[in-house]
Design a protein around this motif. Structure first.
Motif, PDB file in Angstrom:
ATOM      1  N   ILE A 121      -7.577 -15.833   6.539  1.00  0.00           N
ATOM      2  CA  ILE A 121      -8.596 -14.784   6.626  1.00  0.00           C
ATOM      3  C   ILE A 121      -9.964 -15.346   7.004  1.00  0.00           C
ATOM      4  N   HIS A 122     -10.397 -16.393   6.307  1.00  0.00           N
ATOM      5  CA  HIS A 122     -11.709 -16.968   6.620  1.00  0.00           C
ATOM      6  C   HIS A 122     -11.749 -17.552   8.027  1.00  0.00           C
ATOM      7  N   LYS A 123     -10.654 -18.165   8.454  1.00  0.00           N
ATOM      8  CA  LYS A 123     -10.614 -18.741   9.804  1.00  0.00           C
ATOM      9  C   LYS A 123     -10.713 -17.664  10.868  1.00  0.00           C
ATOM     10  N   ALA A 124     -10.181 -16.478  10.551  1.00  0.00           N
ATOM     11  CA  ALA A 124     -10.253 -15.368  11.513  1.00  0.00           C
ATOM     12  C   ALA A 124     -11.613 -14.668  11.458  1.00  0.00           C
ATOM     13  N   GLY A 125     -12.409 -15.004  10.439  1.00  0.00           N
ATOM     14  CA  GLY A 125     -13.709 -14.363  10.293  1.00  0.00           C
ATOM     15  C   GLY A 125     -13.616 -12.938   9.820  1.00  0.00           C
ATOM     16  N   ALA A 126     -12.494 -12.596   9.171  1.00  0.00           N
ATOM     17  CA  ALA A 126     -12.273 -11.217   8.734  1.00  0.00           C
ATOM     18  C   ALA A 126     -12.949 -10.949   7.394  1.00  0.00           C
ATOM     19  N   ASP A 127     -13.389  -9.721   7.216  1.00  0.00           N
ATOM     20  CA  ASP A 127     -14.043  -9.308   5.981  1.00  0.00           C
ATOM     21  C   ASP A 127     -13.024  -8.594   5.108  1.00  0.00           C
ATOM     22  N   MET A 128     -12.146  -9.351   4.473  1.00  0.00           N
ATOM     23  CA  MET A 128     -11.108  -8.781   3.633  1.00  0.00           C
ATOM     24  C   MET A 128     -10.681  -9.820   2.605  1.00  0.00           C
ATOM     25  N   LYS A 129      -9.913  -9.386   1.636  1.00  0.00           N
ATOM     26  CA  LYS A 129      -9.472 -10.279   0.574  1.00  0.00           C
ATOM     27  C   LYS A 129      -7.959 -10.306   0.507  1.00  0.00           C
ATOM     28  N   ALA A 130      -7.392 -11.507   0.387  1.00  0.00           N
ATOM     29  CA  ALA A 130      -5.951 -11.648   0.276  1.00  0.00           C
ATOM     30  C   ALA A 130      -5.440 -10.882  -0.934  1.00  0.00           C
ATOM     31  N   PHE A 131      -4.270 -10.303  -0.803  1.00  0.00           N
ATOM     32  CA  PHE A 131      -3.717  -9.496  -1.893  1.00  0.00           C
ATOM     33  C   PHE A 131      -3.338 -10.385  -3.071  1.00  0.00           C
ATOM     34  N   GLU A 132      -3.829 -10.008  -4.235  1.00  0.00           N
ATOM     35  CA  GLU A 132      -3.624 -10.817  -5.423  1.00  0.00           C
ATOM     36  C   GLU A 132      -2.147 -10.926  -5.806  1.00  0.00           C
ATOM     37  N   HIS A 133      -1.761 -12.123  -6.253  1.00  0.00           N
ATOM     38  CA  HIS A 133      -0.433 -12.395  -6.820  1.00  0.00           C
ATOM     39  C   HIS A 133       0.717 -12.293  -5.810  1.00  0.00           C
TER      40      HIS A 133
END
Length: 260
Positions: free
Chosen positions: A238-250
């Motif tokens: 996600i960070h490498k893509a520069g996206a403004d989102m959060k990985a789904f927990e668990h």
């Protein structure tokens, strides 16, 4: 949705479409997904490719999508389809509905794409795949995404046994799964997802610790090659893509290799 596609298949399709249309820096772009959904369904529901392409460099010849749902890979990756065989495996009713949507969207089914209708509760996966032209002796890549949540541990064990029978040495299996803290998670979106699945008639059933998963895979001849936790996904995808989102927990992603 009687006798039509499962709610989870539509939710997955919606997620891909919504992300592609609304994220300035999408991690994964699927601009075709929306075309397989009606406007009503779209409004109501509002990395594996990289692994696959790496596997191709080491001799992978076949790509099998288990529980394919509304996946549009075969319609987005024309270059891949020109050289490799792709098999979409799913419940007969889900596939019937998808084929109707493909026709409605005006798409043509690629020559190297084969639909394999399988009711996993009754049919023999190995028999159905081989009858459809799958070659068990060829190195293959199996995608099993968005499925394990809804199966019992026994059903997952049965599926891994079937895949072990189908996989040539060096074949790859990629899948996602919830960790052992998933069902007791405090995060609201995790609990909302669990409740939505239950309300849709497809309750989530299974979750694994790393040791439990490792033991289950080894039982069937699979070794964990790579495992991505939410922190890994956040940092490396996600960070490498520069996206403004959060990985789904668990939720973790596992890449396992069949070793005889």
């Amino acid at each position: 949705m009687n006798n039509q596609s499962s709610i989870t298949a539509l939710m997955s399709s919606f997620g891909r479409a919504f992300h592609a249309e609304n994220e300035d820096h999408p991690v994964f772009t699927d601009h075709l997904a929306k075309e397989l959904m009606t406007a009503e369904e779209y409004t109501a529901v509002q990395n594996y490719i990289q692994a696959l392409k790496a596997a191709v460099l080491t001799g992978t010849k076949q790509y099998v999508i288990l529980g394919a749902g509304m996946d549009t890979f075969a319609f987005r990756e024309g270059e891949f389809l020109a050289k490799h065989q792709v098999f979409e495996v799913d419940h007969p009713l889900t596939q019937k509905d998808k084929i109707e949507r493909i026709t409605r969207a005006g798409w043509s089914v690629p020559d190297n794409l084969t639909f394999v209708p399988v009711d996993f509760t009754k049919d023999n996966l190995a028999e159905r795949l081989t009858a459809s032209g799958f070659d068990p002796s060829a190195k293959s890549f199996f995608s099993w995404l968005g499925v394990t949540y809804y199966l019992s541990t026994e059903a997952i064990d049965t599926m891994l046994a079937a895949l072990s029978e189908l996989c040539a040495d060096g074949s790859t299996l990629v899948f996602d799964y919830p960790d052992e803290n998933f069902f007791d998670a405090t995060e609201k979106r995790v609990q909302n997802t669990i409740m939505m699945a239950k309300a849709g008639g497809e309750p989530m059933q299974s979750a694994f610790s790393y040791k439990e998963l490792e033991k289950l895979l080894e039982k069937h001849g699979f070794l964990i090659y790579e495992l991505l936790t939410p922190d890994d996904i956040q940092r490396n995808v996600i960070h490498k893509a520069g996206a403004d989102m959060k990985a789904f927990e668990h939720v973790n992603y596992c890449l396992a290799v069949r070793k005889n």
